[in-house]
Enzyme design. Structure first.
Site, PDB file in Angstrom:
ATOM      1  N   ARG A  34       5.668  20.043   5.993  1.00 35.53           N
ATOM      2  CA  ARG A  34       6.626  18.947   6.170  1.00 35.53           C
ATOM      3  C   ARG A  34       8.015  19.413   6.609  1.00 35.53           C
ATOM      4  O   ARG A  34       8.683  18.733   7.365  1.00 35.53           O
ATOM      5  CB  ARG A  34       6.715  18.090   4.894  1.00 35.53           C
ATOM      6  N   GLU A  75       0.816  -1.221   0.000  1.00 34.23           N
ATOM      7  CA  GLU A  75       0.000   0.000   0.000  1.00 34.23           C
ATOM      8  C   GLU A  75       0.852   1.274   0.000  1.00 34.23           C
ATOM      9  O   GLU A  75       0.851   2.022   0.966  1.00 34.23           O
ATOM     10  CB  GLU A  75      -0.994  -0.007   1.166  1.00 34.23           C
ATOM     11  N   PRO A  76       1.553   1.526  -1.098  1.00 34.59           N
ATOM     12  CA  PRO A  76       2.353   2.748  -1.175  1.00 34.59           C
ATOM     13  C   PRO A  76       1.473   3.991  -1.360  1.00 34.59           C
ATOM     14  O   PRO A  76       0.427   3.923  -1.998  1.00 34.59           O
ATOM     15  CB  PRO A  76       3.209   2.520  -2.425  1.00 34.59           C
ATOM     16  N   ARG A 114       3.183   7.755  -0.815  1.00 34.43           N
ATOM     17  CA  ARG A 114       4.137   8.776  -1.242  1.00 34.43           C
ATOM     18  C   ARG A 114       4.735   8.507  -2.621  1.00 34.43           C
ATOM     19  O   ARG A 114       4.846   9.400  -3.460  1.00 34.43           O
ATOM     20  CB  ARG A 114       5.261   8.839  -0.204  1.00 34.43           C
ATOM     21  N   CYS A 119       2.839  33.375  10.416  1.00 36.84           N
ATOM     22  CA  CYS A 119       3.418  34.096  11.546  1.00 36.84           C
ATOM     23  C   CYS A 119       4.078  33.100  12.490  1.00 36.84           C
ATOM     24  O   CYS A 119       3.554  32.792  13.562  1.00 36.84           O
ATOM     25  CB  CYS A 119       2.315  34.874  12.239  1.00 36.84           C
TER      26      CYS A 119
HETATM   27  C1  LIG Z   1      -0.492   1.817   7.475  1.00 40.20           C
HETATM   28  C2  LIG Z   1       0.142   2.629   6.408  1.00 40.20           C
HETATM   29  N1  LIG Z   1       0.120   2.161   5.144  1.00 40.20           N
HETATM   30  C3  LIG Z   1       0.662   2.880   4.132  1.00 40.20           C
HETATM   31  C4  LIG Z   1       1.243   4.097   4.358  1.00 40.20           C
HETATM   32  C5  LIG Z   1       1.827   4.851   3.206  1.00 40.20           C
HETATM   33  O1  LIG Z   1       3.158   5.074   3.386  1.00 40.20           O
HETATM   34  P1  LIG Z   1       3.989   5.807   2.243  1.00 40.20           P
HETATM   35  O2  LIG Z   1       3.221   7.022   1.849  1.00 40.20           O
HETATM   36  O3  LIG Z   1       5.280   6.131   2.881  1.00 40.20           O
HETATM   37  O4  LIG Z   1       4.104   4.846   1.112  1.00 40.20           O
HETATM   38  C6  LIG Z   1       1.299   4.622   5.676  1.00 40.20           C
HETATM   39  C7  LIG Z   1       1.924   5.918   5.945  1.00 40.20           C
HETATM   40  O5  LIG Z   1       2.019   6.419   7.009  1.00 40.20           O
HETATM   41  C8  LIG Z   1       0.726   3.859   6.718  1.00 40.20           C
HETATM   42  O6  LIG Z   1       0.726   4.302   7.985  1.00 40.20           O
END
Ligand SMILES: Cc1ncc(COP(=O)(O)O)c(C=O)c1O
Length: 437
Positions: free
Chosen positions: A330, A290-291, A293, A361
């Site tokens: 970030r 489950e990517p 980013r 501010c």
């Molecule tokens: C449970 C879980 N799955 C997937 C992700 C996605 O991670 P990334 O955006 O680093 O791929 C996160 C990010 O915090 C997460 O907490």
């Protein structure tokens, strides 16, 4: 300047994205503006899915919506055949409103409320990634009452924490997420879940961190999880059939970052699972990744207009833009680093060092601590790269600054996907009580 996706320079020396001149985008939509590269996002989704299809294991790529989620993004993800990870009623509501197939939703979160769980049960969400015993009891009670079998994965903490190019393996985990694998909590939760008639326990989930460049961390977590499935299988006779290994693939924010390719990432996780299952003689689980980013991060750029440029004693020159930590927290939150370019002078020689700050501010409202750019003046356009993930989704109205608009660009066309907030939006939830009128 490293130009990824469809970023290019045109004959005027302007930065273009998806065939659109960013100077024209600024004129048409205003700034600050989030620009998303549609072809790049689709290509990332396809590379992940196509690579997974070639592996000797069944699997599914799901997009972690927390990185960036809107109605249009749900549509795009659906068209590309990915599932979707949501962590709140609001993210689920967005997916529902977009008509996203509910059976492909994974509902995460470490403190889902009863209302959120009822909403998910009514909607027919595909998987509940259960974080703790409170949630397990609550879900069992609610799904029982609604006569629904909730398909569940238990979130475990495998004791691998991955940081950039290294990992730390600890016997225990202090994370606020999931059941601890080494102290018996995970086994207890497994037995408990197996005892509930309205819970259909399918397997396990883990997520070892974010912005990871270390192949070994992913492989190690996969092997630990496979070992654990085997151990539970021997102890209980129940064998997990699904293994979700989370997200966390790192991206290239700056030239120091050396990401693992999508192809390598998918293959290395699949190989680790397949080879280790063979070693411990376990039937192959279905795997899920489950990517977030890595799908959207590099495909987003924020375009700002330069305002004040101020030299202070000590020699530092502050270049202030018309956004800041309100649209990108970030850097202030975790010292994130970014590259940027002057979009209207992208071909000019970089000769001046600036600290890019926002208009909030707050002295911590810094976007880039040090960057060399062509000589800047007010009215120039600053494009900050790699702002697709965790920027809009973490944006706020701090200082009552309206949140920016977002456009999806492709083949020279730009489509608005988030309308710019206006001052009326800022007031829309305010109420003056009767006694003050
Ligand atoms: C449970 C879980 N799955 C997937 C992700 C996605 O991670 P990334 O955006 O680093 O791929 C996160 C990010 O915090 C997460 O907490």
């Amino acid at each position: 300047m490293h130009l990824s996706g469809t970023k290019k320079l045109n004959e005027k020396g302007h930065l273009t994205i998806g065939g659109c001149d960013t100077v024209e985008l600024a004129k048409r939509f205003g700034t600050p503006l989030y620009i998303f590269d549609e072809a790049g996002i689709r290509s990332n989704c396809r590379r992940l899915c196509e690579t997974l299809k070639k592996q000797p294991v069944q699997g599914q790529i799901i997009y972690a919506g927390k990185a960036f989620l809107t109605l249009a993004m749900c549509k795009l993800i659906q068209e590309e055949g990915l599932g979707l990870d949501v962590v709140s009623g609001g993210e689920l509501y967005t997916a529902l409103a977009a008509g996203f197939p509910m059976e492909k939703i994974y509902f995460h979160g470490n403190n889902k409320t009863p209302d959120e769980l009822i909403m998910a049960l009514e909607a027919g969400v595909g998987r509940y990634v259960v974080d703790n015993c409170y949630e397990l009891d609550l879900l069992s009670k609610l799904s029982g009452r609604m006569n629904i079998q909730a398909k569940v994965l238990l979130r475990l903490t495998p004791g691998v924490s991955a940081h950039t190019h290294h990992y730390i393996q600890t016997g225990h985990e202090e994370s606020k997420f999931g059941f601890n694998l080494s102290n018996g909590q995970a086994l207890e939760a497994t037995k408990k879940a197996l005892g509930f008639t309205s819970i259909d326990l399918l397997g396990y989930h883990c997520h070892i961190g974010s912005q990871i460049f270390c192949e070994d961390s992913f492989a190690l977590a996969a092997r630990i999880m496979v070992d654990y499935i085997k151990q539970v299988s021997l102890e209980t006779g129940w064998t997990a059939e699904e293994l979700n290994l989370g997200g966390g693939l790192g991206i290239r924010y700056t030239e120091e970052d050396t990401p693992i390719s999508f192809e390598r990432y998918v293959a290395l996780i699949s190989e680790a699972v397949v080879s280790h299952c063979r070693e411990v003689q376990l039937p192959l689980p279905r795997i899920v990744m489950e990517p977030g980013r890595s799908i959207i991060g590099e495909m987003g750029t924020t375009l700002y207009t330069v305002g004040s440029i101020k030299q202070v004693s000590g020699g530092k020159t502050y270049l202030a833009v018309n956004g800041g930590m309100c649209d990108n927290p970030r850097t202030a939150l975790y010292q994130a680093q970014y590259e940027a370019a002057l979009a209207n002078k992208a071909a000019a020689e970089s000769e001046n060092t600036y600290t890019v700050v926002g208009k909030c501010c707050e002295s911590g409202d810094i976007l880039i601590h040090e960057i060399v750019l062509p000589k800047a003046k007010k009215g120039d356009l600053l494009a900050v790269f790699c702002t697709g993930a965790y920027n809009y989704s973490m944006a706020s109205n701090y200082n009552r600054i309206p949140r920016p608009a977002a456009v999806l660009v492709n083949n020279g066309e730009a489509a608005l996907i988030i309308r710019r907030e206006c001052f009326e939006d800022i007031l829309s939830n305010d109420i003056i009580p009767e006694h003050m009128k």
